[in-house]
Design a protein around this motif. Structure first.
Motif, PDB file in Angstrom:
ATOM      1  N   ASN A 228       0.827  -1.200   0.000  1.00 22.44           N
ATOM      2  CA  ASN A 228       0.000   0.000   0.000  1.00 22.44           C
ATOM      3  C   ASN A 228       0.863   1.254   0.000  1.00 22.44           C
ATOM      4  OD1 ASN A 228      -1.369   2.211   1.939  1.00 22.44           O
ATOM      5  ND2 ASN A 228      -2.888   1.234   0.606  1.00 22.44           N
TER       6      ASN A 228
ATOM      7  N   GLY B  80       2.005   2.148  -3.316  1.00 25.70           N
ATOM      8  CA  GLY B  80       0.921   2.462  -4.239  1.00 25.70           C
ATOM      9  C   GLY B  80       0.424   1.314  -5.089  1.00 25.70           C
TER      10      GLY B  80
ATOM     11  N   PRO C 121      -4.293  -0.582  -2.991  1.00 25.49           N
ATOM     12  CA  PRO C 121      -5.076   0.376  -2.204  1.00 25.49           C
ATOM     13  C   PRO C 121      -5.888  -0.317  -1.110  1.00 25.49           C
ATOM     14  CG  PRO C 121      -5.982   0.141  -4.412  1.00 25.49           C
ATOM     15  CD  PRO C 121      -4.739  -0.687  -4.368  1.00 25.49           C
ATOM     16  N   ALA C 122      -6.163   0.425  -0.064  1.00 21.61           N
ATOM     17  CA  ALA C 122      -6.924  -0.126   1.062  1.00 21.61           C
ATOM     18  C   ALA C 122      -8.332  -0.531   0.632  1.00 21.61           C
ATOM     19  CB  ALA C 122      -6.984   0.890   2.192  1.00 21.61           C
ATOM     20  N   SER C 123      -8.897   0.204  -0.326  1.00 24.22           N
ATOM     21  CA  SER C 123     -10.241  -0.151  -0.791  1.00 24.22           C
ATOM     22  C   SER C 123     -10.259  -1.528  -1.458  1.00 24.22           C
ATOM     23  CB  SER C 123     -10.763   0.909  -1.758  1.00 24.22           C
ATOM     24  OG  SER C 123      -9.901   1.030  -2.872  1.00 24.22           O
TER      25      SER C 123
ATOM     26  N   SER D 133      -3.348   1.020   6.295  1.00 24.51           N
ATOM     27  CA  SER D 133      -3.291   1.443   4.892  1.00 24.51           C
ATOM     28  C   SER D 133      -4.200   2.642   4.638  1.00 24.51           C
ATOM     29  CB  SER D 133      -3.684   0.287   3.976  1.00 24.51           C
ATOM     30  OG  SER D 133      -2.769  -0.769   4.102  1.00 24.51           O
ATOM     31  N   LYS D 134      -5.371   2.650   5.268  1.00 24.77           N
ATOM     32  CA  LYS D 134      -6.254   3.809   5.123  1.00 24.77           C
ATOM     33  C   LYS D 134      -5.615   5.062   5.714  1.00 24.77           C
ATOM     34  CE  LYS D 134     -10.831   1.830   4.759  1.00 24.77           C
ATOM     35  NZ  LYS D 134     -11.331   2.547   3.605  1.00 24.77           N
TER      36      LYS D 134
ATOM     37  N   GLU E 151      -2.985   6.257   3.263  1.00 31.30           N
ATOM     38  CA  GLU E 151      -3.600   6.924   2.116  1.00 31.30           C
ATOM     39  C   GLU E 151      -4.129   8.303   2.494  1.00 31.30           C
ATOM     40  OE1 GLU E 151      -6.514   4.204   0.636  1.00 31.30           O
ATOM     41  OE2 GLU E 151      -4.994   2.916  -0.286  1.00 31.30           O
ATOM     42  N   ARG E 152      -4.686   8.430   3.687  1.00 31.17           N
ATOM     43  CA  ARG E 152      -5.191   9.723   4.125  1.00 31.17           C
ATOM     44  C   ARG E 152      -4.048  10.720   4.301  1.00 31.17           C
ATOM     45  NH1 ARG E 152      -8.371   9.659   9.494  1.00 31.17           N
ATOM     46  NH2 ARG E 152      -9.419   8.011   8.349  1.00 31.17           N
TER      47      ARG E 152
ATOM     48  N   ARG F 109      -1.134  10.536   2.864  1.00 31.42           N
ATOM     49  CA  ARG F 109      -0.526  10.751   1.556  1.00 31.42           C
ATOM     50  C   ARG F 109      -1.269  11.845   0.792  1.00 31.42           C
ATOM     51  NH1 ARG F 109      -0.962   5.749  -1.688  1.00 31.42           N
ATOM     52  NH2 ARG F 109       0.426   4.896  -0.128  1.00 31.42           N
ATOM     53  N   GLY F 110      -2.568  11.884   0.940  1.00 34.09           N
ATOM     54  CA  GLY F 110      -3.365  12.895   0.268  1.00 34.09           C
ATOM     55  C   GLY F 110      -3.144  14.286   0.837  1.00 34.09           C
TER      56      GLY F 110
ATOM     57  N   ARG G 276       0.815  15.765   0.041  1.00 37.12           N
ATOM     58  CA  ARG G 276       1.307  15.651  -1.323  1.00 37.12           C
ATOM     59  C   ARG G 276       1.740  17.021  -1.840  1.00 37.12           C
ATOM     60  NH1 ARG G 276      -1.015  11.042  -4.800  1.00 37.12           N
ATOM     61  NH2 ARG G 276       0.666  10.984  -6.256  1.00 37.12           N
TER      62      ARG G 276
END
Length: 142
Positions: free
Chosen positions: A62, A65, A68-70, A117-118, A121-122, A124-125, A128
Motif C-alpha cells: 500500500n 501504491g 489500495p486499502a479499498s 493502509s487507510k 492513504e489519508r 498521503r493525500g 502531497r
C-alpha cells in the motif's frame, strides 16, 4: 511482527502438544526422536513467525501504491478464506485447533493492515506536494 508470531507460537506450543498427545491411543507409546521433535517445533515457530509478516507486506504494498486499502477491503472474504487455507497448510498438525490459533490472529492483523493502509492513504493525500500533480498541458509540453 515476526517475533510476535514466534512468541505466540511459543505460548501455544504446550497446548498444541497436549492436543496431539490426546490422539495417542491408550496403552500406546508416544516417544519421539529428539530430531523429529526439534524439527516439529522449528517448523511450528517459523510458520507462525513468517505468517505474522503478512500485514507488513500488505502495508508495504500500500505504501508504494500497488495495493489500495479499498481493494483489500473489497477482497476481505477471499482473503479470510485464503488465511484459513494457508493456516491449515502451514501448521504441521492435523487438528483444527492449531489452525484456528494461527488463523484468528491473522484475520485480525489483516483488518489492522487495512486500517493502517487507510491512514497512510489519508496522510498521503494531505502531504502531497504541488509539483507531484502534473496536468495534461504540462505533460504535453515536456
Amino acid at each position: 511482527m515476526f517475533l510476535s508470531g514466534c512468541a505466540l507460537s511459543y505460548y501455544v506450543l504446550p497446548k498444541v502438544l497436549a492436543v496431539l498427545y490426546g490422539f495417542t491411543p491408550p496403552g500406546a507409546s508416544n516417544i519421539q526422536q529428539v530430531s523429529d521433535y526439534f524439527s516439529f517445533v522449528t517448523r511450528f515457530i517459523l510458520a507462525f513467525g513468517l505468517s505474522f509478516l503478512m500485514p507488513v507486506l500488505l502495508v508495504a504494498l500500500n505504501a508504494i501504491g500497488l495495493l489500495p486499502a479499498s481493494a483489500m477491503l473489497r477482497a476481505w472474504r477471499p482473503a479470510v478464506f485464503g488465511i484459513f487455507v494457508v493456516s491449515a497448510i502451514a501448521t504441521p498438525t492435523p487438528d483444527a485447533f492449531t489452525m484456528f490459533l494461527l488463523a484468528i490472529p491473522l484475520v485480525g492483523l489483516y483488518f489492522a493492515a487495512i486500517g493502517v493502509s487507510k491512514l497512510i492513504e489519508r496522510s498521503r493525500g494531505k502531504n502531497r506536494p504541488e509539483w507531484v500533480e502534473v496536468s495534461d498541458d504540462e505533460a504535453s509540453s515536456l
